[in-house]
Enzyme design. Structure first.
Site, PDB file in Angstrom:
ATOM      1  N   ASP A 196       0.885  -1.175   0.000  1.00 40.40           N
ATOM      2  CA  ASP A 196       0.000   0.000   0.000  1.00 40.40           C
ATOM      3  C   ASP A 196       0.924   1.228   0.000  1.00 40.40           C
ATOM      4  O   ASP A 196       2.146   1.086  -0.206  1.00 40.40           O
ATOM      5  CB  ASP A 196      -1.004  -0.019   1.167  1.00 40.40           C
ATOM      6  CG  ASP A 196      -0.370   0.201   2.528  1.00 40.40           C
ATOM      7  OD1 ASP A 196       0.882   0.276   2.614  1.00 40.40           O
ATOM      8  OD2 ASP A 196      -1.116   0.292   3.520  1.00 40.40           O
TER       9      ASP A 196
ATOM     10  N   CYS B 228       3.043  -3.344   3.964  1.00 37.06           N
ATOM     11  CA  CYS B 228       2.255  -2.158   4.328  1.00 37.06           C
ATOM     12  C   CYS B 228       2.990  -1.489   5.484  1.00 37.06           C
ATOM     13  O   CYS B 228       4.180  -1.750   5.686  1.00 37.06           O
ATOM     14  CB  CYS B 228       0.799  -2.499   4.627  1.00 37.06           C
ATOM     15  SG  CYS B 228       0.485  -3.493   6.096  1.00 37.06           S
TER      16      CYS B 228
ATOM     17  N   THR C 220       2.670  -1.734   8.817  1.00 37.08           N
ATOM     18  CA  THR C 220       3.039  -2.699   9.854  1.00 37.08           C
ATOM     19  C   THR C 220       3.195  -4.117   9.319  1.00 37.08           C
ATOM     20  O   THR C 220       3.733  -4.981  10.016  1.00 37.08           O
ATOM     21  CB  THR C 220       1.930  -2.768  10.924  1.00 37.08           C
ATOM     22  OG1 THR C 220       0.704  -3.138  10.255  1.00 37.08           O
ATOM     23  CG2 THR C 220       1.751  -1.435  11.632  1.00 37.08           C
TER      24      THR C 220
ATOM     25  N   HIS D 203       8.178 -24.060   8.804  1.00 32.85           N
ATOM     26  CA  HIS D 203       7.083 -24.639   9.587  1.00 32.85           C
ATOM     27  C   HIS D 203       5.703 -24.362   8.998  1.00 32.85           C
ATOM     28  O   HIS D 203       4.797 -25.172   9.167  1.00 32.85           O
ATOM     29  CB  HIS D 203       7.121 -24.096  11.027  1.00 32.85           C
ATOM     30  CG  HIS D 203       8.297 -24.596  11.812  1.00 32.85           C
ATOM     31  ND1 HIS D 203       8.435 -24.356  13.159  1.00 32.85           N
ATOM     32  CD2 HIS D 203       9.392 -25.313  11.448  1.00 32.85           C
ATOM     33  CE1 HIS D 203       9.565 -24.903  13.602  1.00 32.85           C
ATOM     34  NE2 HIS D 203      10.162 -25.480  12.573  1.00 32.85           N
TER      35      HIS D 203
ATOM     36  N   HIS E 149       4.775 -30.890  10.522  1.00 33.91           N
ATOM     37  CA  HIS E 149       4.130 -29.639  10.109  1.00 33.91           C
ATOM     38  C   HIS E 149       3.124 -29.841   8.976  1.00 33.91           C
ATOM     39  O   HIS E 149       2.228 -29.024   8.783  1.00 33.91           O
ATOM     40  CB  HIS E 149       5.186 -28.620   9.670  1.00 33.91           C
ATOM     41  CG  HIS E 149       6.183 -28.323  10.734  1.00 33.91           C
ATOM     42  ND1 HIS E 149       5.859 -27.654  11.889  1.00 33.91           N
ATOM     43  CD2 HIS E 149       7.506 -28.649  10.836  1.00 33.91           C
ATOM     44  CE1 HIS E 149       6.927 -27.561  12.659  1.00 33.91           C
ATOM     45  NE2 HIS E 149       7.938 -28.162  12.043  1.00 33.91           N
TER      46      HIS E 149
HETATM   47  C1  RB5 Z   1      -1.664   2.790   6.695  1.00 32.44           C
HETATM   48  O1  RB5 Z   1      -1.618   3.963   7.426  1.00 32.44           O
HETATM   49  C2  RB5 Z   1      -1.501   1.595   7.626  1.00 32.44           C
HETATM   50  O2  RB5 Z   1      -2.585   1.506   8.482  1.00 32.44           O
HETATM   51  C3  RB5 Z   1      -1.330   0.316   6.841  1.00 32.44           C
HETATM   52  O3  RB5 Z   1      -0.254   0.428   5.982  1.00 32.44           O
HETATM   53  C4  RB5 Z   1      -1.071  -0.944   7.655  1.00 32.44           C
HETATM   54  O4  RB5 Z   1      -0.057  -0.732   8.586  1.00 32.44           O
HETATM   55  C5  RB5 Z   1      -2.255  -1.589   8.230  1.00 32.44           C
HETATM   56  O5  RB5 Z   1      -2.176  -2.658   8.840  1.00 32.44           O
END
Ligand code: RB5
Length: 150
Positions: free
Chosen positions: A8, A65, A67, A98, A133
């Protein structure tokens, strides 16, 4: 190996670095977007990559993304995908060995470029161990089918 990659906006800045590193290691990587850092919603890009990996047997994916959480949750809704959210070389090794992960996920706001390289190395160089596994992997699809998994 063939990889598909998508992000993203919050993972966009690490995309070119990641593509270059995978290519340097001698593997193919196909970019499924986005094409700019403009704000986008991660589920659509997760779905594009997840569908490509499922349709192209034996291929792998990379999703980034902010996180790694939202994009991995989204990808794991697609049957046949095992998207592992990783933070270091150990989790990248474990998700191949695994979990037989076919998509590596991480967060641009969480890891640096050195860690990205070490995760890609571990992911590429590790085979699924099978054995104890394998049965667990078979049960994963059962989670969305209401199967008795005990
Ligand atoms: C975008 O701000 C952020 O929320 C997205 O990239 C991600 O971390 C969501 O899990």
């Amino acid at each position: 190996m063939r990889f598909y990659i998508a992000t993203d906006h919050a993972g966009y800045a690490l995309k070119e670095f990641t593509k270059d590193y995978v290519r340097e290691k001698g593997h193919e990587i196909i970019d499924l977007g986005p094409d700019s850092a403009d704000r986008v919603d991660y589920p659509g890009f997760a779905k594009k990559c997840a569908n490509a990996v499922v349709a192209d047997r034996g291929s792998f994916g990379i999703l980034i993304c902010g996180t790694g959480i939202g994009i991995s949750i989204s990808a794991n809704k697609v049957v046949g995908v095992r998207a592992g959210l990783c933070h270091d070389a150990y989790t990248a090794w474990a998700t191949r060995a695994h979990n037989d992960a076919n998509i590596l996920c991480f967060g641009e706001r969480v890891v640096g470029k050195g860690v990205v390289e070490s995760m890609i190395d571990a992911f590429i160089d590790t085979e699924f161990e099978g054995g104890r596994h394998a049965g667990r992997i078979a049960k994963i699809e059962g989670c969305s089918l209401g199967a008795d998994l005990n």
